[in-house]
Design a protein around this motif. Structure first.
Motif, PDB file in Angstrom:
ATOM      1  N   ASP A 247      21.614 -23.400  -7.913  1.00  0.00           N
ATOM      2  CA  ASP A 247      21.925 -24.800  -7.616  1.00  0.00           C
ATOM      3  C   ASP A 247      21.904 -25.675  -8.853  1.00  0.00           C
ATOM      4  OD1 ASP A 247      22.640 -24.515  -5.014  1.00  0.00           O
ATOM      5  OD2 ASP A 247      20.682 -25.013  -4.191  1.00  0.00           O
TER       6      ASP A 247
ATOM      7  N   HIS B 205      19.109 -16.286  -3.288  1.00  0.00           N
ATOM      8  CA  HIS B 205      19.677 -17.630  -3.100  1.00  0.00           C
ATOM      9  C   HIS B 205      21.111 -17.521  -2.562  1.00  0.00           C
ATOM     10  CE1 HIS B 205      20.265 -21.949  -4.437  1.00  0.00           C
ATOM     11  NE2 HIS B 205      21.487 -21.563  -4.123  1.00  0.00           N
TER      12      HIS B 205
ATOM     13  N   HIS C  66      15.098 -22.403  -0.293  1.00  0.00           N
ATOM     14  CA  HIS C  66      15.439 -21.323  -1.217  1.00  0.00           C
ATOM     15  C   HIS C  66      14.191 -20.751  -1.880  1.00  0.00           C
ATOM     16  CE1 HIS C  66      19.698 -21.048  -1.050  1.00  0.00           C
ATOM     17  NE2 HIS C  66      19.882 -22.331  -1.249  1.00  0.00           N
TER      18      HIS C  66
ATOM     19  N   ASP D 196      22.559 -18.733   1.076  1.00  0.00           N
ATOM     20  CA  ASP D 196      23.683 -19.671   1.218  1.00  0.00           C
ATOM     21  C   ASP D 196      24.833 -19.037   2.001  1.00  0.00           C
ATOM     22  OD1 ASP D 196      22.588 -21.872   0.059  1.00  0.00           O
ATOM     23  OD2 ASP D 196      23.590 -21.665  -1.872  1.00  0.00           O
TER      24      ASP D 196
ATOM     25  N   HIS E 260      27.412 -19.455  -7.739  1.00  0.00           N
ATOM     26  CA  HIS E 260      27.233 -18.766  -6.454  1.00  0.00           C
ATOM     27  C   HIS E 260      28.214 -17.599  -6.361  1.00  0.00           C
ATOM     28  CE1 HIS E 260      25.067 -22.450  -5.768  1.00  0.00           C
ATOM     29  NE2 HIS E 260      24.580 -21.977  -4.637  1.00  0.00           N
TER      30      HIS E 260
ATOM     31  N   HIS F 267      29.998 -27.926  -6.996  1.00  0.00           N
ATOM     32  CA  HIS F 267      28.824 -27.255  -6.443  1.00  0.00           C
ATOM     33  C   HIS F 267      29.228 -26.033  -5.623  1.00  0.00           C
ATOM     34  CE1 HIS F 267      25.038 -26.343  -4.793  1.00  0.00           C
ATOM     35  NE2 HIS F 267      25.324 -26.745  -3.572  1.00  0.00           N
ATOM     36  N   ARG F 268      28.332 -25.058  -5.599  1.00  0.00           N
ATOM     37  CA  ARG F 268      28.577 -23.772  -4.928  1.00  0.00           C
ATOM     38  C   ARG F 268      29.872 -23.139  -5.418  1.00  0.00           C
ATOM     39  NH1 ARG F 268      27.178 -22.822   1.398  1.00  0.00           N
ATOM     40  NH2 ARG F 268      24.995 -23.409   1.274  1.00  0.00           N
TER      41      ARG F 268
HETATM   42 ZN   LIG Z   1      23.069 -22.916  -3.412  1.00  0.00          ZN
END
Ligand SMILES: [Zn+2]
Length: 209
Positions: A67, A149, A16, A153, A97, A92-93
């Motif tokens: 992140d 980023h 990233h 992803d 995101h 996460h994500r």
């Molecule tokens: Zn990420």
């Protein structure tokens, strides 16, 4: 073991960072946010170096920021308890995101910009501080890093939940079978391919930094 597990779940922080900074070079060569290109400058004043350092610092930070919802990521380890709490609440994500996350990231970026201007002013760097407040170097850098980023992803099998809290995940190409698994060789090829292309463009003076 833990390292291997992490690599399979999310794109590496290092990837990233490299993608974000390389894209930052391209953006800067188009809008010259960080001041005159170094290759064109006859003399390189300290002000210009400070501006470039602040710009690339902001882009790098932004490239790692999403992140923060993963306690094992580079940025997650720095923000320990905060990041654990976010991961616990949203996963996460998720939030960071998404478009909502970009809005939150923008607010954070505005706050950090004020902080950087204040700190530079305090250390006697009045001119760079002034230039940052007129060009919004920190704000644009962080936001651009975050966007890069999320785009990166989106190239992976997992995709990104752009409209979170709606759980649907989006990616490019739209069919997940054309996207790559994080930590696998296509990630390596994409990151290094992009850097080599930009390096060639700099060498050919198509991109000036
Ligand atoms: Zn990420």
């Amino acid at each position: 073991m833990a390292g291997k597990l992490c690599v399979e779940v999310f794109m590496e922080g290092r990837s990233h960072l490299l993608i974000g900074l390389t894209a930052g070079v391209v953006l800067d060569s188009m809008i010259h946010l960080s001041g005159d290109p170094l290759t064109m400058a006859k003399a390189v004043p300290l002000v210009l170096i400070v501006r470039k350092a602040v710009y690339y610092g902001a882009v790098g930070f932004g490239a790692l920021l999403p992140d923060i919802d993963n306690a094992h990521s580079i940025i997650g380890r720095k923000f320990g308890p905060i990041s654990k709490e976010i991961q616990h609440l949203a996963g996460h994500r998720t939030l960071f995101h998404s478009i909502l996350g970009l809005v939150l990231g923008s607010l954070l970026a505005m706050g950090l910009e004020r902080l950087v201007i204040y700190l530079l002013g305090q250390r006697g760097f009045e001119l760079p501080a002034e230039l940052i407040s007129t060009s919004h170097l920190v704000f644009v850098g962080i936001l651009f890093g975050c966007i890069m980023h999320i785009l990166a992803d989106a190239l992976t099998i997992g995709g990104v939940p752009l409209l979170w809290p709606i759980r649907k995940r989006y990616g490019f190409p739209p069919s997940a079978k054309w996207r790559f698994r994080t930590g696998s060789w296509p990630e390596f090829v994409i990151v290094w391919g992009f850097m080599i292309l930009v390096a060639l463009a700099i060498w050919q003076s198509i991109i000036i930094i």
